[in-house]
Design a protein around this motif. Structure first.
Motif, mmCIF file in Angstrom:
data_model
loop_
_atom_site.group_PDB
_atom_site.id
_atom_site.type_symbol
_atom_site.label_atom_id
_atom_site.label_comp_id
_atom_site.label_asym_id
_atom_site.label_seq_id
_atom_site.Cartn_x
_atom_site.Cartn_y
_atom_site.Cartn_z
ATOM 1 N N LYS A 181 -3.075 -0.117 -4.774
ATOM 2 C CA LYS A 181 -3.348 0.009 -3.340
ATOM 3 C C LYS A 181 -2.896 1.377 -2.848
ATOM 4 C CE LYS A 181 -2.715 -4.946 -2.422
ATOM 5 N NZ LYS A 181 -2.123 -5.939 -1.479
ATOM 6 N N MET A 182 -3.865 2.209 -2.471
ATOM 7 C CA MET A 182 -3.553 3.558 -2.011
ATOM 8 C C MET A 182 -4.267 3.847 -0.695
ATOM 9 S SD MET A 182 -3.764 5.557 -5.698
ATOM 10 C CE MET A 182 -2.857 6.993 -5.157
ATOM 11 N N ASN A 183 -3.604 4.642 0.118
ATOM 12 C CA ASN A 183 -4.159 5.027 1.425
ATOM 13 C C ASN A 183 -3.846 6.493 1.664
ATOM 14 O OD1 ASN A 183 -5.120 4.467 4.308
ATOM 15 N ND2 ASN A 183 -3.065 5.258 4.675
ATOM 16 N N GLN A 184 -4.763 7.187 2.299
ATOM 17 C CA GLN A 184 -4.467 8.563 2.696
ATOM 18 C C GLN A 184 -4.855 8.809 4.143
ATOM 19 O OE1 GLN A 184 -6.552 11.639 0.549
ATOM 20 N NE2 GLN A 184 -8.410 10.439 0.291
ATOM 21 N N TRP A 185 -4.007 9.594 4.827
ATOM 22 C CA TRP A 185 -4.291 10.088 6.171
ATOM 23 C C TRP A 185 -4.809 11.503 6.002
ATOM 24 C CZ3 TRP A 185 -3.640 6.858 10.330
ATOM 25 C CH2 TRP A 185 -2.862 5.713 10.125
ATOM 26 N N ASN A 186 -6.048 11.738 6.405
ATOM 27 C CA ASN A 186 -6.623 13.058 6.141
ATOM 28 C C ASN A 186 -7.699 13.380 7.176
ATOM 29 O OD1 ASN A 186 -8.780 11.453 5.372
ATOM 30 N ND2 ASN A 186 -8.569 11.864 3.185
ATOM 31 N N VAL B 66 0.847 -1.194 0.000
ATOM 32 C CA VAL B 66 0.000 0.000 0.000
ATOM 33 C C VAL B 66 0.885 1.247 0.000
ATOM 34 C CG1 VAL B 66 -1.796 1.281 1.226
ATOM 35 C CG2 VAL B 66 -1.818 -1.228 1.235
ATOM 36 N N LYS B 67 0.533 2.229 -0.832
ATOM 37 C CA LYS B 67 1.259 3.493 -0.905
ATOM 38 C C LYS B 67 0.384 4.621 -0.368
ATOM 39 C CE LYS B 67 4.590 1.526 -3.374
ATOM 40 N NZ LYS B 67 5.948 1.314 -2.830
ATOM 41 N N ASN B 68 0.984 5.497 0.435
ATOM 42 C CA ASN B 68 0.249 6.651 0.940
ATOM 43 C C ASN B 68 0.179 7.751 -0.117
ATOM 44 O OD1 ASN B 68 -0.494 5.736 3.483
ATOM 45 N ND2 ASN B 68 1.438 6.363 4.417
ATOM 46 N N CYS B 69 -0.924 8.493 -0.122
ATOM 47 C CA CYS B 69 -1.154 9.544 -1.104
ATOM 48 C C CYS B 69 -2.041 10.607 -0.465
ATOM 49 C CB CYS B 69 -1.814 8.972 -2.356
ATOM 50 S SG CYS B 69 -3.445 8.247 -2.020
ATOM 51 N N TYR B 70 -2.437 11.576 -1.256
ATOM 52 C CA TYR B 70 -3.376 12.585 -0.757
ATOM 53 C C TYR B 70 -4.241 13.089 -1.905
ATOM 54 C CZ TYR B 70 -5.493 16.492 1.619
ATOM 55 O OH TYR B 70 -6.418 17.350 2.176
ATOM 56 N N PHE B 71 -5.559 13.133 -1.667
ATOM 57 C CA PHE B 71 -6.526 13.653 -2.633
ATOM 58 C C PHE B 71 -7.159 14.929 -2.073
ATOM 59 C CE2 PHE B 71 -5.857 9.617 -4.441
ATOM 60 C CZ PHE B 71 -6.377 9.617 -5.743
ATOM 61 N N PRO B 72 -7.696 15.798 -2.939
ATOM 62 C CA PRO B 72 -8.214 17.091 -2.492
ATOM 63 C C PRO B 72 -9.360 16.978 -1.480
ATOM 64 C CG PRO B 72 -7.918 17.092 -4.858
ATOM 65 C CD PRO B 72 -7.718 15.680 -4.410
ATOM 66 N N LEU B 73 -9.489 18.028 -0.688
ATOM 67 C CA LEU B 73 -10.536 18.122 0.325
ATOM 68 C C LEU B 73 -11.911 18.302 -0.312
ATOM 69 C CD1 LEU B 73 -11.388 18.585 3.356
ATOM 70 C CD2 LEU B 73 -10.859 21.003 2.996
#
Length: 591
Positions: free
Chosen positions: A211-216, A141-148
């Motif tokens: 596989k993607m994950n974001q902490w938000n 799994v790779k961490n990423c970030y998508f817009p709010l």
């Protein structure tokens, strides 16, 4: 993604039978009712005026003044008290609010349901992040970030999914001084935001698994009675979204993630959970199936959804047209292979976990933090220093304290020395107990002469001593013992409140006795609805405790560990149901 953050189907939250917690922008007093507008009431103003006056007098050190907040405005004429002023079993609502504020975990803002995570609580969240990241990275799994922000058109693409969040979505309608032509949603979850990207990213079976994950952070604005950590309008979480070629591959990951969630609770937070599968009534909207870890809060006898891992099936793949050619299909040369919809998962874990930890372990003195997530694991307090102590002797004692601290830091123990002047040892003891530090070491001239430190565990009463020469080994071992003892105690309590019920007449009385119940059930949605209705009011032949919450019991999960096999011909627990029972289901009143 539906997780432990918010369940819009649950009735308005109440922490105790009579008293909800509602944030109204202050931290000084218990709110006697909900004020969803966030406007300060009379009691809030009195508390704020009192706080300002206290600051202007300058008769207390700044840190002490912060800790000496008066929880109830009606006590304004009385001297301020530093510690927790109510007992947990007498006023849980007030106890919880005082504990998180005076323990320096959280502070209120002027927006109800939106809180300041102080370093003490955010450090716990960082420990969770580090623990989980290490495990999911091994899974690829790779961490990423998508817009709010999510466009309304994108959010509405999956109507069945968004229906569960419709009442909770916060919308942006203006940008600066201009009205937006198309309003934007503040993300309540990110399926619709991420899957448009997935449909572009996934072109071949060689792109799988993705596989993607974001902490938000996410925002959900439906309810009127926020509760810090447990239910808030803005909260922190991680949300993982993955795509796979087959259902089997997706199913393996769903269970891996659920095991990791259980490990966070049990290995880090010393909180026991029950792993299981949600019934169709309670699963995530649009999911193929939902797995869950379910916690329990003994003080109120309620279950609490603690984390969920969903197999979404091919539902979203069909909606967003995420397809690949079948790599295993044998076709004639020149002919295209069939295109398959991918199988998707989503999974999420939130800061609700911190609130659950507080409610389970905290006591009348305040917080009790498990050592593995404590920002400060050990505090060293010098004792035996009096007015007659010479400067030379004082300096010698403090040097020895620093030496002990260095020894522990070298052993990877997170330690702090409390050298504050003007505070008695008793004050310091209470202060650190309120903050939940797992272990206190007291060190004075007598300890120095004997070559020992005096130890005091936060999770137990009583004191002991340890040789200074052994501290690098004995203190880490003691911290691990504290961690294990906290989990054991909480696990035994949870187990004692999971009752096997075979007769309907025992169902509601068991709930009223602050239990969750395991019953043989037909696993149909209509029957679940009937049980929820009939367990919320007076039923013929049963007495419902008038002090109990008005909500009925809902299904919490189908536990992985079934008490026993359901024998053929066994009837469903619901006397109004004429179906056979298929499995044991755990029911309970729930947050």
């Amino acid at each position: 993604m539906a997780t432990d953050g918010v369940d819009s189907k649950i009735d308005a939250l109440k922490l105790t039978e009579e008293q909800p917690i509602a944030s109204t922008g202050t931290s000084e007093q218990k709110v006697e009712g909900a004020q969803p507008t966030g406007k300060p009431g009379k009691k809030e103003k009195e508390a704020k005026d009192q706080k300002s006056a206290s600051k202007s007098k300058g008769d207390k050190p700044a840190k002490a003044a912060k800790q000496q907040q008066q929880p109830k405005a009606k006590a304004a004429a009385q001297p301020e008290l530093i510690g927790i002023t109510v007992k947990k079993n007498e006023d849980l609502s007030e106890w919880y609010q005082q504990t998180i504020i005076k323990g320096d975990l959280l502070e209120f803002t002027d927006i109800p349901g939106c809180y300041i995570y102080q370093p003490g609580s955010y450090r716990i969240w960082e420990f969770i992040q580090e623990f989980f990241n290490k495990r999911i990275r091994k899974m690829g799994v790779k961490n990423c970030y998508f817009p709010l922000f999510i466009s309304e058109a994108n959010l509405q693409r999956e109507k069945d999914h968004i229906e569960g969040f419709a009442a909770e979505v916060a919308w942006v309608t203006e940008g600066g001084k201009n009205k937006l032509e198309k309003r934007l949603a503040v993300r309540p979850t990110s399926e619709t935001a991420m899957y448009s990207f997935y449909s572009k990213k996934i072109r071949s079976h060689r792109d799988l698994p993705l596989k993607m994950n974001q902490w938000n952070n996410v925002v959900r604005w439906e309810f009127k009675h926020p509760m810090p950590f447990i239910r808030s309008r803005e909260f922190l979480w991680q949300e993982g979204h993955t795509a796979h070629l087959t259902e089997k591959e997706a199913g393996v990951e769903v269970r891996q993630i659920l095991d990791h969630y259980a490990a966070i609770y049990e290995e880090l937070l010393a909180v026991p959970v029950v792993k299981g599968v949600k019934t169709v009534n309670e699963q995530f909207p649009g999911a193929h199936y939902t797995t869950t870890v379910e916690g329990f809060i003994p003080a109120v006898g309620r279950g609490i959804q603690a984390g969920t891992s969903h197999c979404l099936g091919q539902h979203f793949a069909k909606m967003f047209d995420i397809r690949v050619e079948d790599p295993h299909q044998q076709v004639e040369e020149g002919k295209p292979r069939d295109r398959l919809y991918v199988w998707q998962n989503s999974w999420g874990f939130t800061t609700r976990s911190i609130g659950l930890m507080i409610l389970i372990h905290g006591d009348d003195k305040g917080l009790v933090i498990p050592p593995r997530v404590a920002d400060v694991q050990v505090v060293i307090v010098p004792v035996g220093v009096t007015a007659k102590t010479t400067d030379v002797d004082r300096a010698k004692l403090y040097d020895e304290v620093k030496g002990i601290s260095d020894k522990l830091e070298a052993a990877d123990v997170r330690v702090e020395c409390d050298m504050r002047e003007g505070y008695s040892p008793g004050y310091k003891f209470n202060d650190w107990e309120m903050k939940g530090v797992p272990l206190r070491l007291e060190f004075g001239p007598k300890d120095s002469a004997n070559g020992v430190v005096t130890t005091s565990r936060r999770d137990q009463d009583g004191k002991s001593t340890l040789p200074i020469t052994d501290l690098a080994k004995s203190i880490p071992e003691l911290l691990e013992t504290i961690q294990a003892d906290m989990l054991r105690k909480a696990s035994e309590e949870y187990a004692s409140h999971r009752k096997i019920i075979r007769k309907w007449e025992d169902f509601v009385p068991s709930l009223n006795a602050k239990n969750v119940v395991l019953v043989q059930h037909c696993a149909t949605g209509a029957c679940e609805d009937e049980i929820k209705k009939d367990s919320s009011g007076t039923v013929e032949g049963q007495e419902v405790d008038v002090r109990a919450p008005s909500m009925g019991a809902k299904s919490l999960c189908i536990p992985d560990e079934q008490p026993e096999e359901v024998k053929a011909g066994t009837r469903c627990i619901n006397p109004k149901c004429d179906r056979e029972a298929k499995m044991w289901v755990m029911f309970g009143r729930s947050y």
